[in-house]
Design an enzyme around this catalytic site. Sequence first.
Site: not given
Ligand code: AMP
Length: 216
Positions: A15, A90, A129, A162, A173
């Site tokens: 994404k 989400r 990654r 990360r 996740r």
């Molecule tokens: P991402 O970079 O999108 O994989 O997000 C990394 C982490 O940020 C996720 O595993 C959540 O802990 C938090 N996070 C990101 N977006 C959201 C969201 N819309 N709602 C809640 N937590 C989020």
Amino acid sequence: MATFIVLLGPPGVGKGTQARILAEHLKLAHISSGDLFRENLKGQTELGRLAQTYMNKGELVPDDVTIAMIRERLTRPDCKAGAILDGFPRTTAQADALEKMLKEFGGKVDKVPYVTAPEKVLVERLSGRWTCRAQGHVYHDKNNPPKQAMVCDIDGSELYQRDDDKSETVVRRIQVYLEQTAPLIAYYRSRGTLVEIDGTQNIEKVTKAFMSALEK
Ligand code: AMP
């Protein structure tokens, strides 16, 4: 009228990579909730510290703080023409909140590309990654390596893995995605905005699939 596109799909499906390409191409803002949390973390804000406790475990940050953060982001001038939302919503509560916010701003969710790939592919992509420290550009050691090891092609900053891309957290996740985010597939399908995209193809092919889905 502004255009709002929500990218839906599991962690690791691509994404973020596609959101950046599409935002540039369509001249829309790119809003990544994960990047916003990581910026807060880097800046050591209160929100960053709170978010970290959830992110490190692979859990979702609570809806109220996440929604408030996105609301603030959507009011910035670069969102006038619209935005590509990557990682938000989400949960169903977040999707309901987004619908209300956009109505208030005179817009709506126009399209929801839903990108899929089998779990095996996701785990392989997340564990290989590498992310750039300065702006979050992403690479993969096999599928999309940087020209120079450990250095971002775009801004020259250092690449790092990360914490939540480590294998124990990756599994959680994906589980959290299935429990809390996958219900949004039916949510957007029932609104007629969902378009399915095969995320197992290479980056160029997925971008092409996105462009043709968005033109429809
Ligand atoms: P991402 O970079 O999108 O994989 O997000 C990394 C982490 O940020 C996720 O595993 C959540 O802990 C938090 N996070 C990101 N977006 C959201 C969201 N819309 N709602 C809640 N937590 C989020």
